[in-house]
Design an enzyme around this catalytic site. Structure first.
Site, mmCIF file in Angstrom:
data_model
loop_
_atom_site.group_PDB
_atom_site.id
_atom_site.type_symbol
_atom_site.label_atom_id
_atom_site.label_comp_id
_atom_site.label_asym_id
_atom_site.label_seq_id
_atom_site.Cartn_x
_atom_site.Cartn_y
_atom_site.Cartn_z
ATOM 1 N N LYS A 56 27.421 36.795 22.888
ATOM 2 C CA LYS A 56 28.709 36.394 22.304
ATOM 3 C C LYS A 56 29.047 37.180 21.025
ATOM 4 C CE LYS A 56 30.044 32.521 24.782
ATOM 5 N NZ LYS A 56 28.852 32.047 25.404
ATOM 6 N N SER A 81 30.723 24.632 20.341
ATOM 7 C CA SER A 81 29.537 24.001 19.771
ATOM 8 C C SER A 81 28.349 24.915 19.971
ATOM 9 C CB SER A 81 29.282 22.661 20.456
ATOM 10 O OG SER A 81 29.188 22.865 21.846
ATOM 11 N N GLU A 207 26.452 30.343 38.568
ATOM 12 C CA GLU A 207 26.829 29.102 37.885
ATOM 13 C C GLU A 207 25.808 28.008 38.152
ATOM 14 O OE1 GLU A 207 31.513 28.039 37.836
ATOM 15 O OE2 GLU A 207 30.512 28.056 39.745
ATOM 16 N N GLY A 211 28.162 22.386 38.029
ATOM 17 C CA GLY A 211 29.470 22.770 37.476
ATOM 18 C C GLY A 211 29.989 24.004 38.178
ATOM 19 N N ASP A 213 32.833 24.993 39.248
ATOM 20 C CA ASP A 213 34.295 25.186 39.253
ATOM 21 C C ASP A 213 34.669 26.642 39.502
ATOM 22 O OD1 ASP A 213 33.154 25.307 36.440
ATOM 23 O OD2 ASP A 213 35.063 26.349 36.198
ATOM 24 N N SER A 307 21.512 36.280 29.299
ATOM 25 C CA SER A 307 22.624 36.225 28.350
ATOM 26 C C SER A 307 22.303 35.671 26.964
ATOM 27 C CB SER A 307 23.783 35.443 28.974
ATOM 28 O OG SER A 307 23.343 34.188 29.443
HETATM 29 C C1 LIG Z 1 28.728 31.493 26.650
HETATM 30 C C2 LIG Z 1 27.505 31.783 27.410
HETATM 31 C C3 LIG Z 1 27.538 32.065 28.797
HETATM 32 C C4 LIG Z 1 28.808 32.009 29.597
HETATM 33 O O1 LIG Z 1 29.731 32.985 29.167
HETATM 34 P P1 LIG Z 1 31.262 32.934 29.560
HETATM 35 O O2 LIG Z 1 31.868 34.125 28.937
HETATM 36 O O3 LIG Z 1 31.817 31.642 29.040
HETATM 37 O O4 LIG Z 1 31.315 32.931 31.050
HETATM 38 C C5 LIG Z 1 26.358 32.403 29.422
HETATM 39 N N1 LIG Z 1 25.180 32.439 28.744
HETATM 40 C C6 LIG Z 1 25.105 32.168 27.430
HETATM 41 C C7 LIG Z 1 23.778 32.234 26.767
HETATM 42 C C8 LIG Z 1 26.266 31.833 26.709
HETATM 43 O O5 LIG Z 1 26.187 31.571 25.396
#
Ligand SMILES: *Cc1c(COP(=O)(O)O)cnc(C)c1O
Length: 324
Positions: A56, A81, A207, A211, A213, A307
């Site tokens: 992010k 959050s 996903e 969830g 969706d 991620s």
């Molecule tokens: C926010 C997040 C996601 C999902 O990312 P999106 O851009 O909302 O699809 C996946 N893994 C982690 C660790 C995140 O913080």
């Protein structure tokens, strides 16, 4: 529905030039065990080593670096959050601007503390009676702050796509890329980059089953809204894809597949014990699918976006223990 003409690989390339001096080029890790299990070559792109512990920070930097002098002087507001809150707070601190973060009253104390630790001004709200987006918009209007949402923003999407761009630049062509999916900022950016660099690479969004969706939206061709899902993947507890992310996902993504919370826990254990990596539940989504055997990967070169790594130690221990 918006078309995707306003978003392309060019945006990801420009984002990369813009943010490269400020973000980590995260490592790509291999595992002989994972390769043996799947019969594939797996390349794990470890965003757990990104600033603030998740990808992010890429999108946050790309958004804030494009503020005008006036926007910069007034500051940024967001609602989150989770990892986006910390990413915005840290980027704002780094670029010398004010950050206001709208968080639920019952957010984990450590997340509120981490956000404050990066200099973010936390505004708490009651998530049962108040609407966080409305509060964000009101604060933006009253205080002249610029609102940067967690995923449905072109600059955020472009920043997130730099993760896949780096991965393919570092390891070469891929046959498949697995990407965790919440609101679709990461998936839309990464799919755009992967298809531009490697048109034959299949891109799969992953996903939590509870969830799904995104999967429903992908199959039906319209954005499906759900109640906040009950899953340990707290970064993917989004209720719907974005107006901007969805058309990009429709254009470039090959499929959206789900995994269970039990699979996420197994994957957290795999990362910790075999690869010495601390990965949060949401960060395990792509790897959980790759390691599950649900898709035959034999002989393929497989990219996996890991991620993020922000998981409270007590929570990590409890999840591992409950599955023993
Ligand atoms: C926010 C997040 C996601 C999902 O990312 P999106 O851009 O909302 O699809 C996946 N893994 C982690 C660790 C995140 O913080």
């Amino acid at each position: 529905m918006l078309n995707t003409e306003n978003f392309s690989f060019d945006d990801v390339q420009k984002a990369h030039l813009r943010i490269a001096p400020h973000v980590a080029r995260t490592p790509v890790m291999r595992s002989q065990t994972a390769d043996n299990l799947t019969g594939a070559k797996l390349f794990f792109k470890c965003e757990s080593f990104q600033g603030t512990g998740a990808f992010k920070f890429r999108g946050a930097c790309n958004a804030l670096l494009q503020f005008t002098a006036e926007q910069k002087a007034r500051g940024v507001v967001t609602f989150s959050s989770g990892n986006h809150a910390q990413a915005i707070a840290k980027a704002a601190q780094q670029f010398g601007m004010r950050a206001v973060i709208v968080m639920p009253q019952d957010a984990p104390v450590i997340k509120v503390a981490a956000t404050r630790g990066y200099g973010g001004e936390v505004v708490l709200y009651d998530r049962y009676t108040e609407d966080r987006e409305q509060i964000g918009r009101r604060l933006a209007q009253e205080q002249g702050l610029s609102l940067i949402p967690p995923y449905d923003h072109l600059h955020v999407m472009a920043g997130q796509g730099t993760s896949a761009k780096e991965l393919i630049e570092d390891v070469g062509t891929l046959d498949v890329l697995f990407v965790p999916l919440g609101g679709g900022g990461l998936l839309s950016g990464c799919a755009t980059a992967a298809k531009a660099l490697n048109p034959h690479c299949k891109v799969i969004g992953v996903e939590p089953l509870a969830g799904n969706d995104g999967q429903q939206s992908f199959r039906t061709g319209g954005i499906v809204h759900i109640e906040t899902p009950n899953t340990i993947a707290d970064g993917a507890q989004t209720q719907h894809l974005g107006q901007l992310t969805f058309p990009v996902i429709q254009q470039y993504v090959d499929d959206i597949v789900t995994v269970t919370d039990a699979q996420l826990i197994d994957t957290m254990k795999f990362f910790a014990s075999r690869m010495k990596l601390m990965v949060e539940p949401t960060g395990c989504l792509g790897a959980a699918l790759a390691l599950s055997g649900q898709i035959d990967l034999r002989g393929l070169r497989v990219g996996v976006i890991v991620s993020g790594g922000n998981v409270d130690l007590a929570c990590f221990a409890a999840l591992i223990q409950q599955s023993e």
